[in-house]
Design a protein around this motif. Structure first.
Motif, mmCIF file in Angstrom:
data_model
loop_
_atom_site.group_PDB
_atom_site.id
_atom_site.type_symbol
_atom_site.label_atom_id
_atom_site.label_comp_id
_atom_site.label_asym_id
_atom_site.label_seq_id
_atom_site.Cartn_x
_atom_site.Cartn_y
_atom_site.Cartn_z
ATOM 1 N N GLU A 1 0.825 -1.221 0.000
ATOM 2 C CA GLU A 1 0.000 0.000 0.000
ATOM 3 C C GLU A 1 0.854 1.264 0.000
ATOM 4 N N ALA A 2 2.027 1.198 0.596
ATOM 5 C CA ALA A 2 2.902 2.375 0.699
ATOM 6 C C ALA A 2 3.353 2.866 -0.670
ATOM 7 N N ALA A 3 3.458 1.979 -1.630
ATOM 8 C CA ALA A 3 3.898 2.370 -2.969
ATOM 9 C C ALA A 3 2.918 3.343 -3.619
ATOM 10 N N ASP A 4 1.661 3.275 -3.249
ATOM 11 C CA ASP A 4 0.632 4.121 -3.858
ATOM 12 C C ASP A 4 0.584 5.535 -3.275
ATOM 13 N N LEU A 5 1.346 5.808 -2.240
ATOM 14 C CA LEU A 5 1.267 7.106 -1.575
ATOM 15 C C LEU A 5 1.867 8.246 -2.386
ATOM 16 N N GLU A 6 2.789 7.958 -3.289
ATOM 17 C CA GLU A 6 3.484 9.006 -4.048
ATOM 18 C C GLU A 6 2.528 9.892 -4.845
ATOM 19 N N ILE A 7 1.423 9.323 -5.316
ATOM 20 C CA ILE A 7 0.516 10.126 -6.145
ATOM 21 C C ILE A 7 -0.171 11.234 -5.355
ATOM 22 N N TYR A 8 -0.103 11.152 -4.036
ATOM 23 C CA TYR A 8 -0.742 12.164 -3.200
ATOM 24 C C TYR A 8 0.207 13.284 -2.791
ATOM 25 N N LEU A 9 1.467 13.172 -3.184
ATOM 26 C CA LEU A 9 2.459 14.164 -2.794
ATOM 27 C C LEU A 9 2.923 14.973 -4.002
ATOM 28 N N ASP A 10 2.795 16.263 -3.919
ATOM 29 C CA ASP A 10 3.381 17.166 -4.898
ATOM 30 C C ASP A 10 4.379 17.999 -4.111
ATOM 31 N N ILE A 11 5.584 17.483 -4.039
ATOM 32 C CA ILE A 11 6.603 18.112 -3.208
ATOM 33 C C ILE A 11 7.216 19.269 -3.976
ATOM 34 N N VAL A 12 7.077 20.464 -3.432
ATOM 35 C CA VAL A 12 7.600 21.672 -4.060
ATOM 36 C C VAL A 12 8.729 22.203 -3.182
ATOM 37 N N PRO A 13 9.969 22.119 -3.694
ATOM 38 C CA PRO A 13 11.090 22.616 -2.890
ATOM 39 C C PRO A 13 10.930 24.102 -2.571
ATOM 40 N N SER A 14 11.497 24.498 -1.458
ATOM 41 C CA SER A 14 11.453 25.898 -1.038
ATOM 42 C C SER A 14 12.014 26.791 -2.134
ATOM 43 N N GLY A 15 11.327 27.890 -2.401
ATOM 44 C CA GLY A 15 11.775 28.837 -3.417
ATOM 45 C C GLY A 15 11.329 28.481 -4.826
ATOM 46 N N SER A 16 10.574 27.401 -4.986
ATOM 47 C CA SER A 16 10.100 26.986 -6.305
ATOM 48 C C SER A 16 8.615 27.289 -6.442
ATOM 49 N N ILE A 17 8.169 27.322 -7.684
ATOM 50 C CA ILE A 17 6.733 27.450 -7.905
ATOM 51 C C ILE A 17 6.170 26.066 -8.193
ATOM 52 N N PRO A 18 4.935 25.809 -7.826
ATOM 53 C CA PRO A 18 4.323 24.505 -8.124
ATOM 54 C C PRO A 18 4.252 24.297 -9.636
ATOM 55 N N TRP A 19 4.416 23.053 -10.032
ATOM 56 C CA TRP A 19 4.393 22.750 -11.463
ATOM 57 C C TRP A 19 3.068 23.146 -12.105
ATOM 58 N N ALA A 20 1.983 23.033 -11.392
ATOM 59 C CA ALA A 20 0.679 23.418 -11.962
ATOM 60 C C ALA A 20 0.689 24.888 -12.359
ATOM 61 N N MET A 21 1.276 25.730 -11.518
ATOM 62 C CA MET A 21 1.361 27.164 -11.842
ATOM 63 C C MET A 21 2.313 27.405 -13.013
#
Length: 174
Positions: A92-112
């Protein structure tokens, strides 16, 4: 359990830094880990210290919290198997990645970022349709290829960055 209920449970699990750190450490080690080793690394990450610099009280505080709260929560969600000494991720742990959109500090989200690219692409295409962008020196095909290429390169960079930012891929958790 409904899909929305499961999503809510997953977001609740991932909302806690210690649980994310636990998943990260277990993924990184890729084998069963002891609660003592896990507690040391989580404490070191939280306090921005090396494991060797931790005090006994700092280790114990994290150990107790993991043992009493976070590991049972992850186990009830079927993300880990925990036997009071060792922790192992479940499938089940393998499926958790789809819930994370990790945005490093100082970056803009990819959606933007993609929204901005789309706006620029729309301006270029509209300009071509309206004749506002000259096509005598640079053809319409070039402009179309340019817009397409920028999206393609962006997608490749995004895929590379997303893979690099996954839990368990780096030394320190994202």
């Amino acid at each position: 359990m409904s899909s929305d209920s499961r999503k809510g449970e997953i977001f609740d699990l991932l909302s806690n830094q210690r649980r994310r750190y636990t998943i990260h450490y277990c993924k990184r080690e890729n084998e069963p880990v002891t609660i003592g080793d896990l507690a040391e690394h989580v404490a070191a990450w939280e306090l921005d210290k090396e494991v060797t610099e931790l005090t006994s009280a700092e280790r114990k505080r994290v150990y107790t919290s993991l043992q009493q709260t976070h590991l049972p929560t992850l186990e009830r969600a079927d993300v880990i198997e925990f036997d009071d000494r060792t922790i192992e991720l479940t499938d089940e742990a393998a499926d958790l990645e789809i819930y994370l959109d990790i945005v490093p500090s100082g970056s803009i989200p990819w959606a933007m970022y993609y929204l901005g690219l789309t706006a620029i692409g729309a301006v270029v295409v509209s300009g071509l349709w309206l004749g506002a962008i000259p096509t005598e020196t640079v053809s319409e095909l070039f402009w179309g290829t340019l817009v397409f290429s920028v999206f393609g390169v962006s997608a490749v960079v995004h895929a590379f960055q997303a893979r690099k930012q996954q839990l368990g891929r780096m030394e320190r958790p994202p």
